[in-house]
Scaffold this motif. Structure first.
Motif, PDB file in Angstrom:
ATOM      1  N   ALA A   1       0.786  -1.262  -0.079  1.00  0.00           N
ATOM      2  CA  ALA A   1      -0.095   0.186  -0.081  1.00  0.00           C
ATOM      3  C   ALA A   1       0.707   1.320   0.136  1.00  0.00           C
ATOM      4  CB  ALA A   1      -1.023  -0.051   1.255  1.00  0.00           C
ATOM      5  N   GLY A   2       2.138   1.121   0.106  1.00  0.00           N
ATOM      6  CA  GLY A   2       3.092   2.384   0.255  1.00  0.00           C
ATOM      7  C   GLY A   2       2.928   3.155   1.248  1.00  0.00           C
ATOM      8  N   VAL A   3       2.686   2.501   2.231  1.00  0.00           N
ATOM      9  CA  VAL A   3       2.473   3.143   3.519  1.00  0.00           C
ATOM     10  C   VAL A   3       3.374   2.821   4.815  1.00  0.00           C
ATOM     11  CG1 VAL A   3       0.465   2.275   4.388  1.00  0.00           C
ATOM     12  CG2 VAL A   3       0.990   4.357   5.118  1.00  0.00           C
ATOM     13  N   PRO A   4       4.316   3.501   5.657  1.00  0.00           N
ATOM     14  CA  PRO A   4       5.049   2.873   6.574  1.00  0.00           C
ATOM     15  C   PRO A   4       4.056   2.735   7.906  1.00  0.00           C
ATOM     16  CG  PRO A   4       5.228   5.307   6.586  1.00  0.00           C
ATOM     17  CD  PRO A   4       4.528   5.074   5.439  1.00  0.00           C
ATOM     18  N   VAL A   5       4.580   1.800   8.609  1.00  0.00           N
ATOM     19  CA  VAL A   5       3.933   1.396  10.035  1.00  0.00           C
ATOM     20  C   VAL A   5       4.928   2.567  10.903  1.00  0.00           C
ATOM     21  CG1 VAL A   5       3.480  -0.185  11.795  1.00  0.00           C
ATOM     22  CG2 VAL A   5       3.086  -0.620   9.537  1.00  0.00           C
ATOM     23  N   ALA A   6       4.461   3.498  11.390  1.00  0.00           N
ATOM     24  CA  ALA A   6       5.400   4.352  12.013  1.00  0.00           C
ATOM     25  C   ALA A   6       5.364   4.285  13.487  1.00  0.00           C
ATOM     26  CB  ALA A   6       4.749   6.073  11.663  1.00  0.00           C
ATOM     27  N   THR A   7       4.381   3.689  14.349  1.00  0.00           N
ATOM     28  CA  THR A   7       4.453   3.575  15.578  1.00  0.00           C
ATOM     29  C   THR A   7       3.584   2.622  16.148  1.00  0.00           C
ATOM     30  OG1 THR A   7       4.126   5.075  17.585  1.00  0.00           O
ATOM     31  CG2 THR A   7       2.445   5.349  15.939  1.00  0.00           C
ATOM     32  N   GLY A   8       3.898   1.918  17.165  1.00  0.00           N
ATOM     33  CA  GLY A   8       3.192   0.898  17.667  1.00  0.00           C
ATOM     34  C   GLY A   8       3.276   0.830  19.183  1.00  0.00           C
ATOM     35  N   ASP A   9       2.232  -0.315  19.424  1.00  0.00           N
ATOM     36  CA  ASP A   9       2.185  -0.757  20.828  1.00  0.00           C
ATOM     37  C   ASP A   9       1.670  -2.343  21.187  1.00  0.00           C
ATOM     38  OD1 ASP A   9       2.356  -0.166  23.838  1.00  0.00           O
ATOM     39  OD2 ASP A   9      -0.008  -0.168  23.822  1.00  0.00           O
TER      40      ASP A   9
ATOM     41  N   THR B   1       7.493  11.085  14.347  1.00  0.00           N
ATOM     42  CA  THR B   1       7.250  12.268  13.885  1.00  0.00           C
ATOM     43  C   THR B   1       7.211  12.195  12.287  1.00  0.00           C
ATOM     44  OG1 THR B   1       9.522  13.015  13.794  1.00  0.00           O
ATOM     45  CG2 THR B   1       8.004  13.688  15.805  1.00  0.00           C
ATOM     46  N   LEU B   2       6.316  13.080  11.600  1.00  0.00           N
ATOM     47  CA  LEU B   2       6.284  13.254  10.324  1.00  0.00           C
ATOM     48  C   LEU B   2       5.920  14.536   9.843  1.00  0.00           C
ATOM     49  CD1 LEU B   2       3.462  11.045   8.671  1.00  0.00           C
ATOM     50  CD2 LEU B   2       3.827  11.311  11.009  1.00  0.00           C
ATOM     51  N   THR B   3       6.815  15.086   8.841  1.00  0.00           N
ATOM     52  CA  THR B   3       6.563  16.438   8.308  1.00  0.00           C
ATOM     53  C   THR B   3       5.428  16.575   7.189  1.00  0.00           C
ATOM     54  OG1 THR B   3       8.758  16.936   9.110  1.00  0.00           O
ATOM     55  CG2 THR B   3       7.680  18.636   7.787  1.00  0.00           C
ATOM     56  N   VAL B   4       4.500  17.465   7.317  1.00  0.00           N
ATOM     57  CA  VAL B   4       3.482  17.492   6.471  1.00  0.00           C
ATOM     58  C   VAL B   4       3.288  18.953   6.103  1.00  0.00           C
ATOM     59  CG1 VAL B   4       1.222  17.028   5.568  1.00  0.00           C
ATOM     60  CG2 VAL B   4       2.427  15.280   6.979  1.00  0.00           C
ATOM     61  N   HIS B   5       3.539  19.411   4.802  1.00  0.00           N
ATOM     62  CA  HIS B   5       3.257  21.073   4.615  1.00  0.00           C
ATOM     63  C   HIS B   5       4.026  21.829   5.603  1.00  0.00           C
ATOM     64  CE1 HIS B   5      -0.479  20.945   1.855  1.00  0.00           C
ATOM     65  NE2 HIS B   5       0.230  19.816   1.344  1.00  0.00           N
ATOM     66  N   GLY B   6       4.996  21.349   6.218  1.00  0.00           N
ATOM     67  CA  GLY B   6       6.107  22.052   7.027  1.00  0.00           C
ATOM     68  C   GLY B   6       5.742  21.922   8.483  1.00  0.00           C
ATOM     69  N   ALA B   7       4.621  21.263   8.554  1.00  0.00           N
ATOM     70  CA  ALA B   7       4.001  20.973  10.116  1.00  0.00           C
ATOM     71  C   ALA B   7       4.743  19.892  10.735  1.00  0.00           C
ATOM     72  CB  ALA B   7       2.450  20.971  10.305  1.00  0.00           C
ATOM     73  N   ARG B   8       5.225  19.795  11.926  1.00  0.00           N
ATOM     74  CA  ARG B   8       6.040  18.589  12.395  1.00  0.00           C
ATOM     75  C   ARG B   8       4.885  17.690  13.098  1.00  0.00           C
ATOM     76  NH1 ARG B   8      10.896  18.506  15.681  1.00  0.00           N
ATOM     77  NH2 ARG B   8      10.163  20.373  16.626  1.00  0.00           N
ATOM     78  N   LEU B   9       4.400  16.766  12.753  1.00  0.00           N
ATOM     79  CA  LEU B   9       3.428  15.946  13.220  1.00  0.00           C
ATOM     80  C   LEU B   9       3.730  15.065  14.185  1.00  0.00           C
ATOM     81  CD1 LEU B   9       0.810  15.543  10.246  1.00  0.00           C
ATOM     82  CD2 LEU B   9       0.454  17.396  12.323  1.00  0.00           C
ATOM     83  N   ALA B  10       3.085  14.606  15.301  1.00  0.00           N
ATOM     84  CA  ALA B  10       3.690  13.618  16.169  1.00  0.00           C
ATOM     85  C   ALA B  10       2.468  12.635  15.950  1.00  0.00           C
ATOM     86  CB  ALA B  10       3.719  13.985  17.216  1.00  0.00           C
ATOM     87  N   PHE B  11       2.672  11.176  15.990  1.00  0.00           N
ATOM     88  CA  PHE B  11       1.774  10.094  15.913  1.00  0.00           C
ATOM     89  C   PHE B  11       2.067   9.060  16.786  1.00  0.00           C
ATOM     90  CE2 PHE B  11      -0.021   7.053  12.646  1.00  0.00           C
ATOM     91  CZ  PHE B  11      -1.138   6.896  12.853  1.00  0.00           C
ATOM     92  N   THR B  12       1.124   8.607  17.473  1.00  0.00           N
ATOM     93  CA  THR B  12       1.481   7.507  18.752  1.00  0.00           C
ATOM     94  C   THR B  12      -0.051   6.637  18.585  1.00  0.00           C
ATOM     95  OG1 THR B  12       2.503   7.254  20.709  1.00  0.00           O
ATOM     96  CG2 THR B  12       0.937   8.953  20.372  1.00  0.00           C
ATOM     97  N   THR B  13       0.274   5.471  19.378  1.00  0.00           N
ATOM     98  CA  THR B  13      -0.753   4.588  19.482  1.00  0.00           C
ATOM     99  C   THR B  13      -0.722   4.047  20.983  1.00  0.00           C
ATOM    100  OG1 THR B  13      -2.591   2.917  18.869  1.00  0.00           O
ATOM    101  CG2 THR B  13      -0.286   2.641  18.418  1.00  0.00           C
TER     102      THR B  13
ATOM    103  N   ALA C   1      11.699   5.748   5.858  1.00  0.00           N
ATOM    104  CA  ALA C   1      11.270   6.831   5.020  1.00  0.00           C
ATOM    105  C   ALA C   1      10.594   8.002   6.107  1.00  0.00           C
ATOM    106  CB  ALA C   1       9.876   6.413   4.416  1.00  0.00           C
ATOM    107  N   LEU C   2      10.622   7.517   7.344  1.00  0.00           N
ATOM    108  CA  LEU C   2      10.083   8.394   8.320  1.00  0.00           C
ATOM    109  C   LEU C   2      10.983   9.207   9.175  1.00  0.00           C
ATOM    110  CD1 LEU C   2       7.814   5.712   9.928  1.00  0.00           C
ATOM    111  CD2 LEU C   2       6.844   8.090   8.899  1.00  0.00           C
ATOM    112  N   ASP C   3      10.744  10.541   9.559  1.00  0.00           N
ATOM    113  CA  ASP C   3      11.839  11.441  10.200  1.00  0.00           C
ATOM    114  C   ASP C   3      12.329  10.566  11.337  1.00  0.00           C
ATOM    115  OD1 ASP C   3      10.692  12.976   8.394  1.00  0.00           O
ATOM    116  OD2 ASP C   3      10.132  14.492  10.021  1.00  0.00           O
ATOM    117  N   HIS C   4      10.989   9.881  12.174  1.00  0.00           N
ATOM    118  CA  HIS C   4      11.679   9.547  13.533  1.00  0.00           C
ATOM    119  C   HIS C   4      10.487   8.272  13.774  1.00  0.00           C
ATOM    120  CE1 HIS C   4      12.541   8.998  17.571  1.00  0.00           C
ATOM    121  NE2 HIS C   4      11.549   9.428  17.966  1.00  0.00           N
TER     122      HIS C   4
ATOM    123  N   THR D   1       3.960  19.418  16.732  1.00  0.00           N
ATOM    124  CA  THR D   1       5.151  19.407  17.451  1.00  0.00           C
ATOM    125  C   THR D   1       5.578  21.028  17.437  1.00  0.00           C
ATOM    126  OG1 THR D   1       5.778  17.050  17.001  1.00  0.00           O
ATOM    127  CG2 THR D   1       7.430  18.609  18.017  1.00  0.00           C
ATOM    128  N   ARG D   2       5.663  21.511  18.888  1.00  0.00           N
ATOM    129  CA  ARG D   2       6.193  22.740  18.908  1.00  0.00           C
ATOM    130  C   ARG D   2       7.412  23.079  18.347  1.00  0.00           C
ATOM    131  NH1 ARG D   2       4.860  25.704  24.362  1.00  0.00           N
ATOM    132  NH2 ARG D   2       6.829  26.806  23.880  1.00  0.00           N
TER     133      ARG D   2
END
Lengths: 368, 368
Positions: free
Chosen positions: A151-159, B73-85, B59-62, B181-182
Motif C-alpha cells: 500500500a506504500g505506507v509505513p507503519v510508524a508507531t506501535g504498542d 514524527t512526520l513532516t506534512v506541509h511544514g508542520a511537524r506532526l507527532a503520531f502515536t498509539t 522513510a520516516l523522520d523518526h 510538535t512545537r
C-alpha cells in the motif's frame, strides 16, 4: 390518546416513516450483543445512541464518530489531514487470500482512501494472548509489513499488550491511519444528486464468503479468496480522471454494499436503484450465498468501494477503475433518483422492485 | 575455540558487557508470555527482535517502533506532526483515581506531550465483550469524553467491535493520537549530555499501587489513587520556560522511572545517578511497596514524566513544573554523568551506590 380529525394520506404516512428512519437511534439495550459489532442497525444504535452524544465535538472539520467507515478530517498548516482507526478481531486469523495482518493495514488504508486521502502513516497496536505461538505472531507482523509495503505506507508507531490465556483470541490488532486529502477531492454523502451513477470497483461478497468457508462449518468445496487490498490505486485513478465529478466513495465492509447504499440514501435523502443483474458476483460466491440463504449485497468486502459519480463522468470513471489494479471487475450497478428518499430499491431480473433494507441481525460475527 | 594471548583488562570486560547490553535483543521465545507485555527486557526483545526488523521503515523522520513510549514524527506541509498509539487492557476497568477510559486518553496524550507535541485529535477503537453491561460501557465512554475534554483534545474518529463471551475481558480500548510538535521542542535521548539534571514531575508509583490495591488481593487499608492525567500542561510550562534547554522527556509508565532512566542511559551512552532520598514517594505507596517487596522506581505511573534538562536551566525547570497543574510535587532527583555509560546508579541514603537495572520479570500484568 391523540385524536386526529382525519386519516393520514399515504404520502403523509410515508413521510412520517421516513422521518423515523432518519432520526438518530436510541440505545436501550442492557447488554452488548454480537449484533452491536456487525455494522447494521444495532451498531448504529450503539454509535448514535451512546457514543456520539458523549464524544461529539464541534471543533473538528468533519467528525466521523457518527459516520461509520470513513475518516475524520482536520486542517493543519493548510494541509487537510484524514485520520481514522479500526480494530480487527477476525476469526480465523488466516484465511484464503489474507489474514488479520492484511486486514489491519488495508482496512485502515481504505478508510483513508475513500476519503480521498493518500495514506501517510499507520500505527499498529497489538493485543496478544498469553501462549500465542511466536511463529503465528511473526507471520502476522510480516503480513502487516507486506501489506503496508504494497500500500506504500509505513507503519510508524506501535504498542504491544499481553493478556492472560482466555482473555483474547490469539491476537487483536488495531490500526490508525493518517492521510493527506487530495485538494481536488470533495467527497461527501450530501454531494450525491439524483441522476448520479452508482459503481462498484469489483466483485462483491468475496471476503465474507472466504471467512465463512475458512471457518469450515460449511460442506462446500469452493475456493473463495478474500479481496483484502488497498483501494488507493482505484481512488487515485478515479480522482485523476474525474476530479470533483466523483461525489462520494465508501468501502463496503461490514454489512456489505447494501449497508453502504442505505447509509448514503439516508444521508443524501435520495433514492438508490440497483439493477441486480449488473452486480458483479463470482459464481462460487453466488453458490455459497444460495446455500446459506444470504444475499451477497450484505456480505462484507475488504477491497471494494462503491462510487457515486456525476452522470456525465460515469463512463470515464468506469474505464479508470477498470484500468487500476484492484478495479478490473468494476461495474456500473445503478443510479440515484429523487424517489423514494432514504430508500434503496433492487430492480430484479424480472423487472420488479424490492426494498434493500439495512442489515438487522448479524449474519457473520468477527468478519474483520 | 578462541584462544587469547592475555586476560582482558577490567575496562575491556566492562566495555564488552556494555556492547552486549546495547545490542538489539534477539527474540528466541516460542510462545508469548505476560512478560512480553510488561515493558521490560522481554518486551524489548519482542519489539527489537521481531517487530522492528519486519516493520522498520527509513522513510520516516523518526520511527518509534523501536523507541517504546513516545511518538513518531512526520513532516506534512511544514508542520511537524507527532503520531502515536496505545492499547489499554487494564484490570480492573475502574480503580481509585481513574478507569480504562481515562488511561486510554491520557496515555496517548502523554506520549504526544513528551514528544513536545500539542495533542490535536484522538481516535478510539473499542473491543467489547458480548454481555458487557451497557452501563459499564457508557461509564467508560463518558470517562473518555471527560478525560479528552480535560486534556483539550477531541475524539475525532472511532470503531467498535464485539467478540464472544470469554474472548475479551469486558473491554479493551486502543487510542491513537495526532499532535503538532512545537517548533522550539527538540527532544531526543541523544541530546542528553553529562551534567544534565534529572527531574520527575511528581510522586512516583501511584498508578501501579492503586491498581494493586484495587485488585483486592492485598490486605492493606491504604487509599492510593492513580495519577492518570494529561502531562501537556507540565510539558508546555517546561518548554515555555526553558525551550531547547529541555533535552529529553519521557512518561514513566510500564516499568516505572527505572526503565525510563535505563532507556535513556543506553540510548545516550551516559550514566545516570539518582539520589534515592530525593525521590518523591507518597508514604502509603512506600508502605505498600515495602509489604510487597517491590521498588517504587519500577512501579508504573500514568501522569508523571522524567525530564532531562541542561544544568543551567534546572532550577527554572523545577519551578515551572511545580507551578503547572499536575507538577506540584516535581523534584530534582539526579544527574547525568559520563560514567558508567548505559548504567543507572542509585545513591542510597547511606552514601553507597547500587545498580538500578532494567525490569526483567512482570511484577504486575495489565497495569494499563
Amino acid at each position: 390518546m391523540t385524536v386526529t380529525g382525519r386519516a393520514l394520506t399515504e404520502e403523509e404516512v410515508g413521510r412520517r416513516i421516513e422521518e423515523m428512519r432518519r432520526r438518530p437511534r436510541r440505545f436501550r439495550d442492557e447488554r452488548i450483543t454480537m449484533a452491536h459489532g456487525a455494522g447494521g442497525k444495532a451498531s448504529r444504535a450503539l454509535i448514535e445512541g451512546l457514543v456520539v452524544p458523549l464524544l461529539d465535538n464541534p471543533a473538528l472539520d468533519h467528525n466521523t464518530l457518527s459516520a461509520l467507515g470513513d475518516a475524520a478530517t482536520l486542517t493543519v498548516h493548510g494541509a487537510r489531514l484524514a485520520f481514522t482507526t479500526d480494530a480487527f478481531v477476525v476469526s480465523p486469523l488466516t484465511f484464503p487470500g489474507g489474514s488479520i495482518g492484511d486486514l489491519a493495514v488495508n482496512g485502515t488504508v481504505n478508510d483513508l482512501a475513500v476519503s480521498g486521502a493518500r495514506p501517510l502513516a499507520l500505527s499498529l497496536a497489538m493485543i496478544l494472548e498469553e501462549g500465542l505461538s511466536a511463529e503465528v505472531l511473526e507471520q502476522q507482523v510480516r503480513a502487516v509489513a507486506d501489506a503496508a509495503a504494497a500500500a506504500g505506507v509505513p507503519v510508524a508507531t506501535g504498542d504491544t499488550k499481553v493478556v492472560e490465556r482466555g482473555k483474547c483470541d490469539g491476537m487483536y490488532l488495531t490500526t490508525a491511519g493518517l492521510g493527506l486529502t487530495r485538494p481536488d477531492a470533495s467527497l461527501a454523502p450530501d454531494r450525491v444528486r439524483p441522476g448520479d451513477k452508482v459503481l462498484v470497483s469489483g466483485t462483491i461478497g468475496d471476503h465474507g464468503v472466504a471467512i465463512m468457508l475458512a471457518r469450515g462449518n460449511l460442506d462446500l468445496e469452493a475456493e473463495v479468496r478474500s479481496d483484502t487490498r488497498s483501494l488507493w490505486p482505484v481512488v487515485e485513478a478515479l480522482l485523476d480522471t474525474c476530479g470533483p465529478a466523483v461525489r462520494c466513495l465508501r468501502d463496503a465492509t461490514r454489512g456489505g454494499v447494501a449497508t453502504v447504499l442505505n447509509e448514503i440514501a439516508v444521508a443524501a435523502e435520495v433514492g438508490v436503484v440497483v439493477a441486480e443483474s449488473r452486480l458483479p458476483v463470482r459464481p462460487e460466491v453466488t453458490g455459497a450465498c444460495e446455500i446459506l440463504g444470504i444475499d451477497p449485497l450484505y456480505v462484507a468486502n475488504e477491497g471494494k468501494l462503491v462510487a457515486f459519480v456525476a452522470p456525465d463522468a460515469a463512463d470515464a470513471a468506469l474505464e479508470a477503475m477498470r484500468r487500476a489494479p484492484g478495479g478490473e471487475d468494476a461495474a456500473l450497478i445503478g443510479e440515484v433518483r429523487e424517489e423514494p428518499p432514504g430508500r434503496v430499491l433492487g430492480k430484479t431480473a424480472f423487472g420488479g422492485h424490492r426494498i434493500i433494507d439495512v442489515l438487522v441481525g448479524d449474519p457473520l460475527p468477527r468478519i474483520c
